[in-house]
Design a protein around this motif. Structure first.
Motif, PDB file in Angstrom:
ATOM      1  N   UNK A  80     -66.860  16.135 -24.384  1.00  0.00           N
ATOM      2  CA  UNK A  80     -65.574  16.833 -24.416  1.00  0.00           C
ATOM      3  C   UNK A  80     -64.565  16.150 -23.502  1.00  0.00           C
ATOM      4  N   UNK A  81     -64.998  15.814 -22.298  1.00  0.00           N
ATOM      5  CA  UNK A  81     -64.082  15.222 -21.316  1.00  0.00           C
ATOM      6  C   UNK A  81     -63.625  13.834 -21.737  1.00  0.00           C
ATOM      7  N   UNK A  82     -64.524  13.030 -22.281  1.00  0.00           N
ATOM      8  CA  UNK A  82     -64.118  11.712 -22.768  1.00  0.00           C
ATOM      9  C   UNK A  82     -63.168  11.846 -23.963  1.00  0.00           C
ATOM     10  N   UNK A  83     -63.466  12.772 -24.864  1.00  0.00           N
ATOM     11  CA  UNK A  83     -62.592  12.984 -26.025  1.00  0.00           C
ATOM     12  C   UNK A  83     -61.199  13.431 -25.586  1.00  0.00           C
ATOM     13  N   UNK A  84     -61.143  14.289 -24.598  1.00  0.00           N
ATOM     14  CA  UNK A  84     -59.861  14.807 -24.114  1.00  0.00           C
ATOM     15  C   UNK A  84     -58.994  13.687 -23.544  1.00  0.00           C
ATOM     16  N   UNK A  85     -59.631  12.673 -22.963  1.00  0.00           N
ATOM     17  CA  UNK A  85     -58.893  11.535 -22.414  1.00  0.00           C
ATOM     18  C   UNK A  85     -58.537  10.516 -23.493  1.00  0.00           C
ATOM     19  N   UNK A  86     -59.442  10.310 -24.446  1.00  0.00           N
ATOM     20  CA  UNK A  86     -59.250   9.258 -25.447  1.00  0.00           C
ATOM     21  C   UNK A  86     -58.342   9.675 -26.591  1.00  0.00           C
ATOM     22  N   UNK A  87     -58.353  10.946 -26.952  1.00  0.00           N
ATOM     23  CA  UNK A  87     -57.660  11.386 -28.159  1.00  0.00           C
ATOM     24  C   UNK A  87     -56.134  11.263 -28.106  1.00  0.00           C
ATOM     25  N   UNK A  88     -55.452  11.692 -27.023  1.00  0.00           N
ATOM     26  CA  UNK A  88     -53.980  11.590 -27.021  1.00  0.00           C
ATOM     27  C   UNK A  88     -53.454  10.171 -27.251  1.00  0.00           C
ATOM     28  N   UNK A 126     -76.529  21.000 -31.169  1.00  0.00           N
ATOM     29  CA  UNK A 126     -75.837  21.798 -32.183  1.00  0.00           C
ATOM     30  C   UNK A 126     -74.375  21.987 -31.800  1.00  0.00           C
ATOM     31  N   UNK A 127     -74.131  22.186 -30.515  1.00  0.00           N
ATOM     32  CA  UNK A 127     -72.745  22.303 -30.036  1.00  0.00           C
ATOM     33  C   UNK A 127     -72.008  20.986 -30.234  1.00  0.00           C
ATOM     34  N   UNK A 128     -72.710  19.867 -30.070  1.00  0.00           N
ATOM     35  CA  UNK A 128     -72.103  18.561 -30.309  1.00  0.00           C
ATOM     36  C   UNK A 128     -71.677  18.377 -31.755  1.00  0.00           C
ATOM     37  N   UNK A 129     -72.475  18.907 -32.685  1.00  0.00           N
ATOM     38  CA  UNK A 129     -72.093  18.881 -34.093  1.00  0.00           C
ATOM     39  C   UNK A 129     -70.835  19.700 -34.336  1.00  0.00           C
ATOM     40  N   UNK A 130     -70.769  20.861 -33.710  1.00  0.00           N
ATOM     41  CA  UNK A 130     -69.584  21.708 -33.857  1.00  0.00           C
ATOM     42  C   UNK A 130     -68.352  21.016 -33.276  1.00  0.00           C
ATOM     43  N   UNK A 131     -68.518  20.350 -32.137  1.00  0.00           N
ATOM     44  CA  UNK A 131     -67.419  19.605 -31.527  1.00  0.00           C
ATOM     45  C   UNK A 131     -66.910  18.530 -32.488  1.00  0.00           C
ATOM     46  N   UNK A 132     -67.826  17.821 -33.138  1.00  0.00           N
ATOM     47  CA  UNK A 132     -67.446  16.784 -34.085  1.00  0.00           C
ATOM     48  C   UNK A 132     -66.600  17.359 -35.220  1.00  0.00           C
ATOM     49  N   UNK A 133     -67.012  18.507 -35.729  1.00  0.00           N
ATOM     50  CA  UNK A 133     -66.271  19.137 -36.831  1.00  0.00           C
ATOM     51  C   UNK A 133     -64.887  19.611 -36.355  1.00  0.00           C
ATOM     52  N   UNK A 134     -64.818  20.099 -35.132  1.00  0.00           N
ATOM     53  CA  UNK A 134     -63.524  20.521 -34.580  1.00  0.00           C
ATOM     54  C   UNK A 134     -62.573  19.326 -34.510  1.00  0.00           C
ATOM     55  N   UNK A 135     -63.063  18.190 -34.053  1.00  0.00           N
ATOM     56  CA  UNK A 135     -62.232  16.999 -33.919  1.00  0.00           C
ATOM     57  C   UNK A 135     -61.844  16.416 -35.275  1.00  0.00           C
ATOM     58  N   UNK A 136     -62.752  16.506 -36.236  1.00  0.00           N
ATOM     59  CA  UNK A 136     -62.507  15.915 -37.550  1.00  0.00           C
ATOM     60  C   UNK A 136     -61.515  16.731 -38.364  1.00  0.00           C
TER      61      UNK A 136
END
Length: 222
Positions: free
Chosen positions: A171-179, A212-222
């Motif tokens: 989550x933390x890496x995604x929050x930094x990389x995504x913007x 399982x939470x990681x899978x949900x995170x992936x779907x949220x981002x996608x």
């Protein structure tokens, strides 16, 4: 019963996807792209797919299992022409892994010590990588160990440690990389999970719950 899906198949899927072949525009404009990587426990992945990544910068976290999926992914990107930054906790293993990747690399390879369960260290490592490479085009979240036991014996400390490492690290890496990816209108996020997150087994908590939470995170981002 369940097919084994390794790093080769994952990278081929990325290469063949419409998201990979075109910039983010139209209905996908401004969105990050997350691709889940499912594999069976015990599968030794070997990457041989050819992926066009020339001129891109890749950050692979959790990259210190030489011969395993993490290093295989980093080596494939490096061999395909990308600059690669690897992040993990142990300096001595990082240096060994970096040396292995450099044997096939066509671009720059750098290693950074970072405990991905620590938000402060994540911010510091990511900031350093951006400063030295200029950007992160593809983020691979692949940290984790298989922490598990009978449910009633899993302590709060074990739950927190597993969630911090595998879920909150991603989550933390995604929050930094995504913007910045949105600003450039191009970017890829690969979250590595296991089949256990989809088909959990008894006495595999907390790892299967975290996955399982990681899978949900992936779907949220996608």
């Amino acid at each position: 019963v369940y097919p084994r899906i390794g790093a080769k198949e994952t990278l081929e899927a990325i290469r063949d996807s419409a998201h990979y072949k075109s910039p983010l525009e139209g209905e996908n404009r401004g969105r990050g792209v997350a691709l889940g990587y499912w594999f069976n426990v015990g599968l030794q992945s070997s990457v041989t797919a050819s992926v066009n990544v020339n001129g891109t910068v890749h950050l692979v976290e959790g990259s210190t299992d030489i011969g395993g999926s993490r290093t295989s992914i980093a080596m494939q990107f490096a061999e395909s022409g990308a600059d690669v930054a690897i992040v993990a906790r142990r300096l001595e293993v990082l240096e060994e892994t970096k040396s292995e990747i450099e044997k096939v690399a066509k671009g720059q390879v750098a290693a950074y010590v970072c405990d991905v369960s620590d938000s402060t260290q994540i911010e510091k490592a990511f900031g350093t990588i951006e400063a030295e490479f200029g950007k992160v085009d593809i983020l691979v979240n692949n940290a984790g160990s298989s922490m598990h036991g009978p449910f009633e014996e899993v302590s709060d400390e074990m739950w927190h440690a597993d969630l911090d490492l595998k879920l909150f690290g991603a989550i933390r890496f995604c929050r930094l990389a995504l913007p910045p990816m949105k600003e450039r209108r191009w970017g890829r996020i690969i979250n590595v999970v296991t089949i256990g997150g989809k088909v959990p087994s008894p006495e595999r908590a907390p790892t299967v719950v975290t996955r399982a939470a990681g899978m949900a995170l992936t779907k949220v981002l996608a």
